[in-house]
Enzyme design. Structure first.
Site, PDB file in Angstrom:
ATOM      1  N   HIS A   1      -7.247   3.642   3.402  1.00  0.00           N
ATOM      2  CA  HIS A   1      -7.132   4.479   4.597  1.00  0.00           C
ATOM      3  C   HIS A   1      -8.508   4.829   5.173  1.00  0.00           C
ATOM      4  O   HIS A   1      -8.639   5.078   6.372  1.00  0.00           O
ATOM      5  CB  HIS A   1      -6.409   5.791   4.269  1.00  0.00           C
ATOM      6  CG  HIS A   1      -4.937   5.670   4.078  1.00  0.00           C
ATOM      7  ND1 HIS A   1      -4.378   5.169   2.926  1.00  0.00           N
ATOM      8  CD2 HIS A   1      -3.891   5.998   4.891  1.00  0.00           C
ATOM      9  CE1 HIS A   1      -3.059   5.199   3.034  1.00  0.00           C
ATOM     10  NE2 HIS A   1      -2.738   5.697   4.212  1.00  0.00           N
TER      11      HIS A   1
ATOM     12  N   CYS B   1      -3.905  -0.882  -2.283  1.00  0.00           N
ATOM     13  CA  CYS B   1      -4.048   0.546  -2.566  1.00  0.00           C
ATOM     14  C   CYS B   1      -5.006   0.696  -3.742  1.00  0.00           C
ATOM     15  O   CYS B   1      -4.767   0.134  -4.815  1.00  0.00           O
ATOM     16  CB  CYS B   1      -2.681   1.133  -2.901  1.00  0.00           C
ATOM     17  SG  CYS B   1      -2.711   2.842  -3.473  1.00  0.00           S
TER      18      CYS B   1
ATOM     19  N   ASP C   1       0.859  -1.181   0.000  1.00  0.00           N
ATOM     20  CA  ASP C   1       0.000   0.000   0.000  1.00  0.00           C
ATOM     21  C   ASP C   1       0.896   1.232   0.000  1.00  0.00           C
ATOM     22  O   ASP C   1       2.096   1.139   0.282  1.00  0.00           O
ATOM     23  CB  ASP C   1      -0.907  -0.003   1.239  1.00  0.00           C
ATOM     24  CG  ASP C   1      -1.823   1.214   1.296  1.00  0.00           C
ATOM     25  OD1 ASP C   1      -2.565   1.430   0.314  1.00  0.00           O
ATOM     26  OD2 ASP C   1      -1.794   1.961   2.288  1.00  0.00           O
ATOM     27  N   SER C   2       0.296   2.374  -0.266  1.00  0.00           N
ATOM     28  CA  SER C   2       1.060   3.619  -0.260  1.00  0.00           C
ATOM     29  C   SER C   2       1.478   4.038   1.146  1.00  0.00           C
ATOM     30  O   SER C   2       2.335   4.898   1.304  1.00  0.00           O
ATOM     31  CB  SER C   2       0.233   4.741  -0.899  1.00  0.00           C
ATOM     32  OG  SER C   2      -0.963   4.951  -0.168  1.00  0.00           O
TER      33      SER C   2
ATOM     34  N   CYS D   1     -10.653   3.744  -0.745  1.00  0.00           N
ATOM     35  CA  CYS D   1      -9.261   3.931  -0.341  1.00  0.00           C
ATOM     36  C   CYS D   1      -9.081   3.164   0.954  1.00  0.00           C
ATOM     37  O   CYS D   1      -9.932   3.257   1.850  1.00  0.00           O
ATOM     38  CB  CYS D   1      -8.954   5.417  -0.130  1.00  0.00           C
ATOM     39  SG  CYS D   1      -7.299   5.733   0.553  1.00  0.00           S
TER      40      CYS D   1
ATOM     41  N   GLU E   1      -3.368   9.121   8.329  1.00  0.00           N
ATOM     42  CA  GLU E   1      -1.937   8.939   8.595  1.00  0.00           C
ATOM     43  C   GLU E   1      -1.498   9.681   9.863  1.00  0.00           C
ATOM     44  O   GLU E   1      -0.528   9.293  10.511  1.00  0.00           O
ATOM     45  CB  GLU E   1      -1.111   9.414   7.393  1.00  0.00           C
ATOM     46  CG  GLU E   1      -1.248   8.552   6.142  1.00  0.00           C
ATOM     47  CD  GLU E   1      -0.340   7.328   6.156  1.00  0.00           C
ATOM     48  OE1 GLU E   1       0.679   7.348   6.864  1.00  0.00           O
ATOM     49  OE2 GLU E   1      -0.672   6.342   5.466  1.00  0.00           O
TER      50      GLU E   1
END
Length: 254
Positions: free
Chosen positions: A180, A70, A7-8, A178, A147
Protein backbone atom coordinates in the site's frame (compact mmCIF):
# COMPACT_ATOMS: atom_id res chain seq x y z
CA UNK A 1 1.12 -18.01 -18.70
CA UNK A 2 -1.34 -17.20 -15.94
CA UNK A 3 -0.13 -15.39 -12.81
CA UNK A 4 -2.11 -15.26 -9.57
CA UNK A 5 -1.57 -12.30 -7.26
CA UNK A 6 -3.13 -11.79 -3.84
CA UNK A 7 -3.02 -9.02 -1.27
CA UNK A 8 -4.95 -7.98 1.82
CA UNK A 9 -6.61 -5.19 -0.18
CA UNK A 10 -5.87 -2.85 -3.06
CA UNK A 11 -2.17 -2.28 -2.31
CA UNK A 12 -1.20 -5.35 -4.33
CA UNK A 13 -2.47 -3.59 -7.43
CA UNK A 14 0.88 -1.76 -7.36
CA UNK A 15 2.50 -5.18 -7.84
CA UNK A 16 0.04 -6.07 -10.58
CA UNK A 17 0.85 -2.80 -12.37
CA UNK A 18 4.61 -3.40 -12.12
CA UNK A 19 4.25 -6.96 -13.48
CA UNK A 20 1.92 -5.91 -16.31
CA UNK A 21 4.27 -3.06 -17.30
CA UNK A 22 7.17 -5.50 -17.61
CA UNK A 23 5.36 -8.58 -18.99
CA UNK A 24 2.71 -7.38 -21.42
CA UNK A 25 1.21 -10.70 -22.54
CA UNK A 26 0.75 -12.62 -19.29
CA UNK A 27 -2.72 -13.43 -18.02
CA UNK A 28 -3.33 -12.20 -14.46
CA UNK A 29 -5.86 -13.14 -11.79
CA UNK A 30 -5.83 -10.74 -8.84
CA UNK A 31 -7.48 -11.33 -5.46
CA UNK A 32 -7.81 -8.46 -2.99
CA UNK A 33 -9.03 -9.56 0.43
CA UNK A 34 -10.83 -6.29 1.09
CA UNK A 35 -13.29 -7.89 3.52
CA UNK A 36 -10.45 -8.68 5.96
CA UNK A 37 -7.98 -5.83 5.39
CA UNK A 38 -5.61 -5.07 7.09
CA UNK A 39 -3.60 -8.25 7.72
CA UNK A 40 -0.96 -6.28 9.60
CA UNK A 41 -2.85 -6.24 12.88
CA UNK A 42 -3.74 -9.97 12.85
CA UNK A 43 -2.09 -12.86 14.67
CA UNK A 44 0.40 -15.12 12.89
CA UNK A 45 -2.06 -18.04 12.75
CA UNK A 46 -4.79 -15.85 11.27
CA UNK A 47 -2.43 -14.40 8.64
CA UNK A 48 -1.40 -17.91 7.60
CA UNK A 49 -5.03 -19.08 7.42
CA UNK A 50 -6.09 -16.10 5.33
CA UNK A 51 -3.09 -16.57 3.02
CA UNK A 52 -3.80 -20.26 2.46
CA UNK A 53 -7.42 -19.44 1.60
CA UNK A 54 -6.39 -16.74 -0.88
CA UNK A 55 -3.75 -18.96 -2.51
CA UNK A 56 -6.26 -21.82 -2.74
CA UNK A 57 -8.72 -19.52 -4.51
CA UNK A 58 -6.07 -18.56 -7.08
CA UNK A 59 -4.94 -22.14 -7.57
CA UNK A 60 -8.53 -23.11 -8.35
CA UNK A 61 -8.43 -20.47 -11.11
CA UNK A 62 -5.64 -22.43 -12.82
CA UNK A 63 -2.72 -20.07 -12.21
CA UNK A 64 0.84 -21.21 -13.01
CA UNK A 65 2.55 -19.17 -10.27
CA UNK A 66 1.35 -17.21 -7.24
CA UNK A 67 2.74 -13.84 -6.16
CA UNK A 68 2.15 -12.91 -2.54
CA UNK A 69 1.79 -9.14 -2.95
CA UNK A 70 1.33 -8.60 0.78
CA UNK A 71 4.42 -8.06 2.92
CA UNK A 72 2.69 -9.31 6.05
CA UNK A 73 1.65 -12.54 4.32
CA UNK A 74 5.15 -12.86 2.83
CA UNK A 75 6.67 -12.50 6.30
CA UNK A 76 4.49 -15.09 8.03
CA UNK A 77 2.99 -17.43 5.43
CA UNK A 78 5.42 -17.74 2.51
CA UNK A 79 7.17 -20.92 3.66
CA UNK A 80 3.85 -22.59 4.52
CA UNK A 81 2.44 -21.62 1.11
CA UNK A 82 5.48 -23.05 -0.66
CA UNK A 83 4.95 -26.36 1.15
CA UNK A 84 1.19 -26.65 0.70
CA UNK A 85 0.40 -24.96 -2.63
CA UNK A 86 1.54 -27.05 -5.56
CA UNK A 87 2.63 -24.13 -7.77
CA UNK A 88 5.67 -21.83 -7.42
CA UNK A 89 5.06 -19.07 -4.86
CA UNK A 90 6.96 -15.76 -4.67
CA UNK A 91 6.99 -13.09 -1.98
CA UNK A 92 7.95 -9.42 -1.92
CA UNK A 93 10.48 -9.26 0.91
CA UNK A 94 13.64 -10.78 -0.59
CA UNK A 95 13.55 -8.73 -3.83
CA UNK A 96 13.09 -5.54 -1.81
CA UNK A 97 16.03 -6.36 0.45
CA UNK A 98 18.32 -7.08 -2.50
CA UNK A 99 17.38 -3.81 -4.19
CA UNK A 100 17.92 -1.78 -0.99
CA UNK A 101 21.36 -3.30 -0.36
CA UNK A 102 22.30 -2.51 -3.95
CA UNK A 103 21.14 1.11 -3.77
CA UNK A 104 22.38 2.06 -0.29
CA UNK A 105 25.74 3.85 -0.13
CA UNK A 106 26.29 3.71 3.63
CA UNK A 107 24.22 0.59 4.47
CA UNK A 108 21.95 2.57 6.82
CA UNK A 109 18.55 1.36 5.71
CA UNK A 110 15.08 2.10 7.01
CA UNK A 111 12.12 -0.27 6.75
CA UNK A 112 8.51 0.70 7.25
CA UNK A 113 5.61 -1.74 7.29
CA UNK A 114 2.58 -2.96 9.17
CA UNK A 115 2.97 -3.85 12.87
CA UNK A 116 2.96 -7.57 12.00
CA UNK A 117 5.61 -7.24 9.27
CA UNK A 118 7.93 -5.20 11.48
CA UNK A 119 7.36 -7.52 14.46
CA UNK A 120 8.23 -10.56 12.33
CA UNK A 121 11.78 -9.22 11.81
CA UNK A 122 11.78 -10.65 8.27
CA UNK A 123 13.26 -7.54 6.67
CA UNK A 124 15.61 -6.82 9.56
CA UNK A 125 17.18 -10.28 9.52
CA UNK A 126 17.85 -10.30 5.79
CA UNK A 127 19.21 -6.74 5.77
CA UNK A 128 21.51 -7.43 8.72
CA UNK A 129 22.79 -10.53 6.94
CA UNK A 130 23.75 -8.15 4.14
CA UNK A 131 25.71 -5.96 6.56
CA UNK A 132 23.18 -3.15 6.98
CA UNK A 133 22.31 -1.07 10.03
CA UNK A 134 18.53 -1.30 10.12
CA UNK A 135 15.98 1.20 11.39
CA UNK A 136 12.48 -0.34 11.42
CA UNK A 137 9.17 1.35 12.13
CA UNK A 138 5.57 0.19 12.03
CA UNK A 139 3.23 2.69 10.33
CA UNK A 140 -0.27 1.29 10.95
CA UNK A 141 -2.17 4.35 9.72
CA UNK A 142 -0.63 4.24 6.24
CA UNK A 143 -2.85 1.38 5.02
CA UNK A 144 -6.14 3.08 5.97
CA UNK A 145 -4.91 6.31 4.36
CA UNK A 146 -4.17 4.43 1.12
CA UNK A 147 -7.44 2.47 1.21
CA UNK A 148 -9.37 5.74 1.69
CA UNK A 149 -7.52 7.43 -1.18
CA UNK A 150 -5.91 10.03 1.11
CA UNK A 151 -2.60 9.97 -0.75
CA UNK A 152 -1.52 13.56 -0.17
CA UNK A 153 -2.59 16.67 1.70
CA UNK A 154 -2.37 17.95 5.25
CA UNK A 155 -3.63 14.84 7.04
CA UNK A 156 -1.28 12.53 5.14
CA UNK A 157 1.68 14.91 5.62
CA UNK A 158 1.15 14.96 9.38
CA UNK A 159 0.90 11.17 9.60
CA UNK A 160 4.06 10.76 7.48
CA UNK A 161 5.93 13.22 9.70
CA UNK A 162 4.68 11.47 12.85
CA UNK A 163 6.08 8.11 11.76
CA UNK A 164 9.21 9.09 9.84
CA UNK A 165 10.66 12.03 11.80
CA UNK A 166 13.12 9.74 13.61
CA UNK A 167 14.51 8.55 10.26
CA UNK A 168 15.59 11.99 9.04
CA UNK A 169 19.36 12.22 8.75
CA UNK A 170 19.87 8.59 9.83
CA UNK A 171 19.24 6.59 6.65
CA UNK A 172 20.08 6.88 2.96
CA UNK A 173 17.61 4.21 1.77
CA UNK A 174 14.04 3.38 2.80
CA UNK A 175 12.15 0.18 1.97
CA UNK A 176 8.40 0.55 1.58
CA UNK A 177 7.64 -2.74 3.30
CA UNK A 178 3.95 -2.77 2.44
CA UNK A 179 2.43 -2.75 -1.04
CA UNK A 180 0.00 0.00 0.00
CA UNK A 181 2.84 2.38 0.82
CA UNK A 182 3.92 3.26 -2.77
CA UNK A 183 0.59 5.08 -3.00
CA UNK A 184 1.97 7.50 -0.37
CA UNK A 185 5.42 7.73 -1.95
CA UNK A 186 5.04 11.36 -3.01
CA UNK A 187 4.55 12.60 0.57
CA UNK A 188 7.18 10.19 1.93
CA UNK A 189 9.83 11.41 -0.53
CA UNK A 190 8.88 15.03 0.06
CA UNK A 191 9.39 14.61 3.82
CA UNK A 192 12.60 12.55 3.75
CA UNK A 193 14.34 14.45 0.96
CA UNK A 194 17.51 12.89 -0.48
CA UNK A 195 16.75 9.27 0.41
CA UNK A 196 16.49 6.33 -2.00
CA UNK A 197 12.99 4.87 -1.74
CA UNK A 198 12.72 1.18 -2.64
CA UNK A 199 9.37 -0.02 -3.92
CA UNK A 200 9.22 -3.79 -3.37
CA UNK A 201 6.64 -4.19 -6.14
CA UNK A 202 9.13 -2.97 -8.76
CA UNK A 203 11.90 -5.14 -7.31
CA UNK A 204 9.63 -8.20 -7.32
CA UNK A 205 8.54 -7.76 -10.93
CA UNK A 206 12.17 -7.58 -12.03
CA UNK A 207 13.09 -10.70 -10.03
CA UNK A 208 10.47 -12.81 -11.84
CA UNK A 209 12.08 -12.60 -15.29
CA UNK A 210 13.49 -16.15 -15.12
CA UNK A 211 10.10 -17.64 -14.22
CA UNK A 212 7.60 -15.80 -16.39
CA UNK A 213 6.75 -16.78 -19.95
CA UNK A 214 5.33 -13.68 -21.63
CA UNK A 215 3.04 -15.69 -23.89
CA UNK A 216 -0.54 -15.22 -22.73
CA UNK A 217 -3.45 -13.15 -24.05
CA UNK A 218 -3.06 -10.20 -21.64
CA UNK A 219 -6.30 -11.06 -19.83
CA UNK A 220 -6.97 -9.55 -16.41
CA UNK A 221 -9.49 -10.67 -13.80
CA UNK A 222 -9.94 -8.68 -10.60
CA UNK A 223 -11.60 -10.40 -7.64
CA UNK A 224 -12.28 -8.87 -4.23
CA UNK A 225 -13.81 -10.36 -1.09
CA UNK A 226 -15.77 -7.13 -0.52
CA UNK A 227 -16.81 -4.61 -3.16
CA UNK A 228 -16.30 -1.47 -1.08
CA UNK A 229 -17.72 1.88 -2.30
CA UNK A 230 -14.32 3.43 -3.11
CA UNK A 231 -12.96 0.34 -4.89
CA UNK A 232 -13.33 1.61 -8.46
CA UNK A 233 -11.77 4.95 -7.50
CA UNK A 234 -8.68 3.17 -6.14
CA UNK A 235 -8.43 0.79 -9.12
CA UNK A 236 -8.49 3.72 -11.53
CA UNK A 237 -6.02 5.65 -9.37
CA UNK A 238 -3.48 2.79 -9.38
CA UNK A 239 -4.05 1.18 -12.79
CA UNK A 240 -4.99 4.30 -14.72
CA UNK A 241 -8.41 3.17 -15.94
CA UNK A 242 -11.59 1.42 -14.87
CA UNK A 243 -11.75 -2.38 -14.85
CA UNK A 244 -14.68 -4.69 -14.13
CA UNK A 245 -14.50 -6.40 -10.75
CA UNK A 246 -15.99 -9.61 -9.41
CA UNK A 247 -16.93 -10.68 -5.91
CA UNK A 248 -14.70 -13.57 -4.83
CA UNK A 249 -16.75 -16.50 -3.65
CA UNK A 250 -15.20 -19.38 -1.77
CA UNK A 251 -14.05 -20.45 1.66
CA UNK A 252 -13.09 -17.15 3.28
CA UNK A 253 -13.37 -17.49 7.06
CA UNK A 254 -13.28 -14.72 9.63
Amino acid sequence: MKIGIFDSGVGGLTVLKAIRNRYRKVDIVYLGDTARVPYGIRSKDTIIRYSLECAGFLKDKGVDIIVVACNTASAYALERLKKEINVPVFGVIEPGVKEALKKSRNKKIGVIGTPATVKSGAYQRKLEEGGADVFAKACPLFVPLAEEGLLEGEITRKVVEHYLKEFKGKIDTLILGCTHYPLLKKEIKKFLGDVEVVDSSEALSLSLHNFIKDDGSSSLELFFTDLSPNLQFLIKLILGRDYPVKLAEGVFTH
